[in-house]
Write an enzyme that holds these catalytic residues in place. Structure first.
Site, PDB file in Angstrom:
ATOM      1  N   HIS A  52      63.731  10.926  37.666  1.00  0.00           N
ATOM      2  CA  HIS A  52      63.045  12.183  37.371  1.00  0.00           C
ATOM      3  C   HIS A  52      62.056  12.547  38.479  1.00  0.00           C
ATOM      4  O   HIS A  52      62.078  13.667  39.009  1.00  0.00           O
ATOM      5  CB  HIS A  52      62.303  12.055  36.034  1.00  0.00           C
ATOM      6  N   GLU A  53      61.205  11.594  38.838  1.00  0.00           N
ATOM      7  CA  GLU A  53      60.205  11.883  39.872  1.00  0.00           C
ATOM      8  C   GLU A  53      60.860  12.042  41.248  1.00  0.00           C
ATOM      9  O   GLU A  53      60.350  12.789  42.097  1.00  0.00           O
ATOM     10  CB  GLU A  53      59.148  10.784  39.901  1.00  0.00           C
ATOM     11  N   HIS A  55      61.625  15.637  41.740  1.00  0.00           N
ATOM     12  CA  HIS A  55      60.455  16.353  42.260  1.00  0.00           C
ATOM     13  C   HIS A  55      60.248  16.038  43.741  1.00  0.00           C
ATOM     14  O   HIS A  55      60.016  16.939  44.566  1.00  0.00           O
ATOM     15  CB  HIS A  55      59.200  15.938  41.489  1.00  0.00           C
ATOM     16  N   GLU A 113      60.656  21.484  37.813  1.00  0.00           N
ATOM     17  CA  GLU A 113      61.175  20.689  36.708  1.00  0.00           C
ATOM     18  C   GLU A 113      62.691  20.786  36.621  1.00  0.00           C
ATOM     19  O   GLU A 113      63.355  19.841  36.185  1.00  0.00           O
ATOM     20  CB  GLU A 113      60.526  21.132  35.393  1.00  0.00           C
TER      21      GLU A 113
END
Length: 493
Positions: free
Chosen positions: A256-257, A260, A286
């Site tokens: 997830h990170e 980003h 996101e």
């Protein structure tokens, strides 16, 4: 030198100082000693005072006035748009208020962490009340008689209003509730068994980060209570967390990170330390973290690749086949934590927060009633009671750092990711075959070319529309979830 040259040079220095401020925040969350919070609060407030002074410097307004009459290219126009937005915001907020918000939120992070560890909402409530009052004061200064929550949203998703989100979220909710109900009537998927060594978790997490294209020569991976990413350009850092009983927490927090982080690393290097040298908005940001984590990372193909890595790293953990593993990764179960929620229930967690924070901003919900309101809403939405504050209203760091208006961008990002994945699968016919061998290059390359490299050249809605060749809609996300989980749980389409 021309006004444009002066303005862009001045803004580059401001952007650089903003990155320094972000690095202080990263350090506070990862490495800073617990006894340093008071001094760090003063440091952050001092730097915020300098930044606010630069952002509201009268020369910026004078330069902008001159530049408006000059013919410039699209990229420069976008820079001027971003600078003007920041300037107009800064001049409406008194410097002492900006410093007070920076100082209070810096101190509040430590108090939130302590209250969360102690399951004691009352210990956190007083400083949350201070933050809320400061943020409402800031919102009123920015709104100038308009909707305070809408101007808070504008900090994270320019051009979006609460009424638009109400419509979109209203269309999402019934389908999600119905799908969740159907799934929970089915037998649960198998669970992982055993204990999972932290060092092995972090090693696999690093390998996964690099599979998805994260460049460790321009970044690093550290541990934090609440995973986050920080920085842009040549210094983009991410964090993760570990749980000895749940390696998925580590692996999917990391992916997830990385979504980003890769967005920031892949912005056109010509835009570094400029007003367009970062993501277009938090919702667009996101969309990258969610499509990396879910549509790609939790796909049948990629979970087959991850299954092999986990068997090599941990041995037997109670899952015998890749199909069982795929179902375990995508298991839908009762739970309390937003960041650990499955794709079906995640947005229900976000909508709860969206409604509660709007009520607090409007004055319809008092801080001292937040815990009970949270617990009542959670029981109504999920059908069971919250056992403690750390699994309820204290689980997220966002309100402690003043991020009101941020939560809805999580669901907006899911909607954007649904649109992007729908278009991606049309363009990459052999996507699942690529994912099965851990090759993310076509998928991440498509995202880099269609969206990431452009940074904030375009407004958020335009960024998604151009990448997908369609306006954002919740329909692709609902169709994706229905199709995926009907297959996993043998539901009727």
């Amino acid at each position: 030198m021309t006004a444009l040259t002066d303005l862009l040079h001045f803004d580059r220095q401001t952007q650089a100082l903003g990155q320094v401020s972000g690095r202080l925040g990263w350090d506070q969350e990862t490495m800073m000693s617990s006894g340093s919070s008071a001094q760090r609060g003063e440091e952050m407030a001092a730097l915020e005072g300098v930044l606010h002074g630069r952002r509201s410097d009268p020369r910026v307004g004078e330069w902008l006035a001159v530049c408006e009459g000059e013919a410039v290219d699209q990229v420069t126009q976008a820079q001027l748009r971003q600078i003007k937005t920041a300037y107009e915001r800064a001049v409406k907020v008194p410097g002492e208020l900006a410093e007070a918000i920076a100082s209070t939120t810096s101190m509040a992070q430590g108090k939130w962490a302590a209250a969360r560890a102690a399951d004691d909402f009352e210990a956190f409530a007083p400083i949350l009340q201070e933050i809320l009052a400061l943020k409402v004061e800031e919102g009123q200064a920015l709104a100038a008689g308009g909707d305070v929550y809408d101007v808070m949203l504008a900090d994270y998703e320019p051009g979006t209003t609460a009424s638009e989100l109400d419509r979109m979220f209203g269309a999402l909710r019934p389908g999600l509730v119905a799908l969740r109900g159907e799934i929970l009537e089915k037998p649960p998927a198998k669970s992982l068994q055993g204990s999972f060594d932290e060092a092995v978790q972090l090693q696999i997490a690093s390998e996964l980060a690099q599979c998805f294209g994260y460049d460790l020569s321009r970044g690093r991976i550290d541990k934090a209570v609440h995973p986050f990413s920080s920085g842009s350009g040549q210094d983009v850092r991410i964090t993760t967390r570990t749980d000895p009983n749940d390696p998925f927490n580590c692996f999917y927090s990391t992916i997830h990170e990385v979504g980003h982080g890769c967005y920031e690393q892949n912005v056109d290097p010509d835009y570094t330390l400029t007003a367009i040298g970062q993501g277009a908005s938090m919702g667009v940001h996101e969309s990258q973290s969610r499509i990396y984590e879910n549509q790609l990372g939790r796909s049948r193909g990629f979970t087959e690749f991850l299954f092999g890595k986990m068997r090599a790293g941990f041995g037997d953990f109670g899952i015998e086949t890749a199909d069982e593993f795929y179902k375990a990764v995508n298991s839908v179960r009762s739970g309390f934590i937003r960041t650990e929620a499955d794709e079906v229930q995640y947005n229900l967690h976000v909508l709860l927060r969206f409604d509660l924070e709007r009520a607090m901003i409007a004055g319809d919900l008092q801080v001292h009633d937040l815990q009970s309101a949270w617990n009542e809403r959670f029981a109504a939405d999920f059908g069971y009671d919250v056992p403690c504050a750390s699994q309820g209203c204290l689980q997220d760091v966002h309100w402690s750092v003043g991020l009101f208006g941020y939560f809805p961008t999580y669901s907006l990002g899911n909607v954007y990711a649904g649109c992007l994945f729908s278009r991606m699968t049309e363009h990459i016919a052999d996507l699942d075959d690529q994912l099965r061998v851990g090759d993310l290059s076509k998928a991440t390359g498509w995202l880099q070319e269609r969206l990431q490299r452009h940074g904030a050249v375009n407004l958020p809605r335009d960024t998604i529309t151009q990448a997908c060749d369609m306006a954002p809609s919740e329909a692709p996300l609902l169709a994706y979830l229905r199709n995926k989980f009907s297959d996993i749980y043998d539901l009727r389409l």
